[in-house]
Design a protein around this motif. Sequence first.
Motif, PDB file in Angstrom:
ATOM      1  N   ALA A   1       0.847  -1.201   0.000  1.00  0.00           N
ATOM      2  CA  ALA A   1       0.000   0.000   0.000  1.00  0.00           C
ATOM      3  C   ALA A   1       0.871   1.234   0.000  1.00  0.00           C
ATOM      4  N   GLY A   2       0.288   2.329  -0.460  1.00  0.00           N
ATOM      5  CA  GLY A   2       1.012   3.586  -0.425  1.00  0.00           C
ATOM      6  C   GLY A   2       1.084   4.213  -1.779  1.00  0.00           C
ATOM      7  N   CYS A   3       1.793   5.306  -1.878  1.00  0.00           N
ATOM      8  CA  CYS A   3       1.845   6.091  -3.090  1.00  0.00           C
ATOM      9  C   CYS A   3       3.295   6.312  -3.456  1.00  0.00           C
ATOM     10  N   SER A   4       3.656   6.001  -4.702  1.00  0.00           N
ATOM     11  CA  SER A   4       5.031   6.056  -5.131  1.00  0.00           C
ATOM     12  C   SER A   4       5.674   7.384  -4.794  1.00  0.00           C
ATOM     13  N   SER A   5       6.431   7.411  -3.724  1.00  0.00           N
ATOM     14  CA  SER A   5       7.135   8.609  -3.339  1.00  0.00           C
ATOM     15  C   SER A   5       6.221   9.812  -3.369  1.00  0.00           C
TER      16      SER A   5
ATOM     17  N   GLY B   1       4.653   4.684 -11.262  1.00  0.00           N
ATOM     18  CA  GLY B   1       4.525   3.455 -10.501  1.00  0.00           C
ATOM     19  C   GLY B   1       4.206   3.764  -9.050  1.00  0.00           C
ATOM     20  N   GLN B   2       4.183   2.718  -8.232  1.00  0.00           N
ATOM     21  CA  GLN B   2       3.897   2.923  -6.805  1.00  0.00           C
ATOM     22  C   GLN B   2       5.211   3.113  -6.055  1.00  0.00           C
ATOM     23  N   ASP B   3       5.850   2.045  -5.673  1.00  0.00           N
ATOM     24  CA  ASP B   3       7.121   2.140  -4.961  1.00  0.00           C
ATOM     25  C   ASP B   3       8.255   1.458  -5.705  1.00  0.00           C
ATOM     26  N   THR B   4       7.943   0.850  -6.857  1.00  0.00           N
ATOM     27  CA  THR B   4       8.934   0.000  -7.498  1.00  0.00           C
ATOM     28  C   THR B   4       9.307   0.477  -8.897  1.00  0.00           C
ATOM     29  N   TRP B   5       8.345   0.457  -9.832  1.00  0.00           N
ATOM     30  CA  TRP B   5       8.659   0.743 -11.225  1.00  0.00           C
ATOM     31  C   TRP B   5       7.738   1.806 -11.830  1.00  0.00           C
TER      32      TRP B   5
ATOM     33  N   LYS C   1      -1.509 -11.784 -20.168  1.00  0.00           N
ATOM     34  CA  LYS C   1      -2.774 -11.047 -20.116  1.00  0.00           C
ATOM     35  C   LYS C   1      -2.534  -9.541 -20.066  1.00  0.00           C
ATOM     36  N   TYR C   2      -1.368  -9.152 -19.573  1.00  0.00           N
ATOM     37  CA  TYR C   2      -1.074  -7.740 -19.357  1.00  0.00           C
ATOM     38  C   TYR C   2       0.019  -7.268 -20.315  1.00  0.00           C
ATOM     39  N   HIS C   3      -0.154  -6.067 -20.818  1.00  0.00           N
ATOM     40  CA  HIS C   3       0.794  -5.478 -21.755  1.00  0.00           C
ATOM     41  C   HIS C   3       1.989  -4.924 -20.969  1.00  0.00           C
ATOM     42  N   ASN C   4       3.178  -5.440 -21.239  1.00  0.00           N
ATOM     43  CA  ASN C   4       4.369  -5.003 -20.516  1.00  0.00           C
ATOM     44  C   ASN C   4       4.849  -3.638 -20.989  1.00  0.00           C
ATOM     45  N   PRO C   5       5.453  -2.866 -20.098  1.00  0.00           N
ATOM     46  CA  PRO C   5       6.061  -1.600 -20.518  1.00  0.00           C
ATOM     47  C   PRO C   5       7.265  -1.842 -21.416  1.00  0.00           C
ATOM     48  N   VAL C   6       7.575  -0.867 -22.231  1.00  0.00           N
ATOM     49  CA  VAL C   6       8.760  -0.922 -23.085  1.00  0.00           C
ATOM     50  C   VAL C   6      10.012  -0.597 -22.270  1.00  0.00           C
ATOM     51  N   ALA C   7       9.864   0.257 -21.283  1.00  0.00           N
ATOM     52  CA  ALA C   7      10.975   0.597 -20.387  1.00  0.00           C
ATOM     53  C   ALA C   7      10.417   0.862 -18.998  1.00  0.00           C
ATOM     54  N   GLN C   8      11.254   0.654 -17.986  1.00  0.00           N
ATOM     55  CA  GLN C   8      10.834   0.886 -16.611  1.00  0.00           C
ATOM     56  C   GLN C   8      11.981   1.517 -15.828  1.00  0.00           C
ATOM     57  N   TRP C   9      11.608   2.310 -14.828  1.00  0.00           N
ATOM     58  CA  TRP C   9      12.579   3.018 -14.002  1.00  0.00           C
ATOM     59  C   TRP C   9      12.208   2.862 -12.545  1.00  0.00           C
ATOM     60  N   HIS C  10      13.187   2.822 -11.652  1.00  0.00           N
ATOM     61  CA  HIS C  10      12.888   2.959 -10.238  1.00  0.00           C
ATOM     62  C   HIS C  10      12.292   4.347 -10.006  1.00  0.00           C
ATOM     63  N   THR C  11      11.345   4.415  -9.105  1.00  0.00           N
ATOM     64  CA  THR C  11      10.590   5.654  -8.923  1.00  0.00           C
ATOM     65  C   THR C  11      11.463   6.836  -8.492  1.00  0.00           C
TER      66      THR C  11
END
Length: 390
Positions: free
Chosen positions: A20-24, A264-268, A293-303
């Motif tokens: 739970a929570g909000c990405s930064s 993202g939330q706390d991760t990506w 089932k889910y469309h993956n991102p093309v790129a991801q970053w730590h928040t």
Amino acid sequence: MVQVRAVTAVLATAALLMTAGCSSGDEGGSDGSGAFPGLGSTPPQSSSSRSASPEETPPAKGSVKVLRTVTEDLDSPWGLAPLAEGGLLVSSRDKGTITRIDEKTGKKTVLGEVPGVAAAGEGGLLGIALSPDYASDHMIYAYLTTASDNRIVRMLYDERKPSGEQLGAPDTIFKGIPKGIIHNGGRIAFGPDKMLYAGAGETGDRGQAQDKKALGGKILRMTPEGEPAPGNPFGDSVVYSYGHRNVQGLAWDGKQRLWASEFGQDTWDELNQIKPGDNYGWPVVEGIGDNAKYHNPVAQWHTDDASPSGIAYAEGSLWMAGLKGERLWRIPLNGTKTSADPEAFLKGKYGRLRTVVSAGGDRLWLTTSETDGRGSPAKGDDLLLEVQVK
């Protein structure tokens, strides 16, 4: 740290994804082809057609040079819309005003205050866009938070009137988008098909994202009058894609494919290539997952490295503004994939970065976001910058 999708997918653990929570603080404070249906031969209404050949792979390494500060002392700037005749319009999230900036002198002229804006938290006067027929109708579209919802309105702009009185009464074309203290989305843009696209956040109510009947946690597509656009994937609905958390960036590449940046939330944090009807996973998946089932991102970053807001396309790459990351990301493209690792520029030099818009060719307009309640007052008020990229 940034990761791109490759042969070996990086999997986020379930425990982290469902925390739970909000990405930064979400806005980063201390706390396939994707071609859209119904597209004819209408050329893109952006400068992407003047950039590098759309399918020509850009160099692996790029560069960014800040050419000048166009103007300063902006207050919570959010939306940014260049005018064909010269000048730029910028919205103030907290003041609820739209201001015209002379791109040569930096002079600011207040068009007026948009009635009904109830600014609080991440809500207020957010994205703005010009009508696809702006040359003849002079209409400005705006996404705003009211006392009861988020909605999209349009207003006549009459520059012949005195400063502060140049906006006509708002005409609400779409209402009922859920509002919250966080995750209001807010980016709007007209696509090459002359339809209006909007990023709608899930306001912290994560269940909305997977509910195709709910408006939160979606990218919406509608006509300029606010009706479901022809060819939308779910019949008589404005929902275009779902499973989103908080989309604040929309842009089309040189082949008219839609891209979106997402908190993202706390991760990506994510950069997604948007296909109509696809499910982008939130809250089941954050970042790259292993479920088809889910469309993956093309790129991801730590928040900590991104917390992305606006994106723009220029010189064969997407350019993404980072709030908490306080940097401008370059993502070179090869079709719907990255052609090289993303690069970070301007790290910490201008603080939080909110909106980036093409200025034609190798130029971008870029706004900072130090006055949004999560910045550092010591860094001063907000700026509009002209940037050269490659």
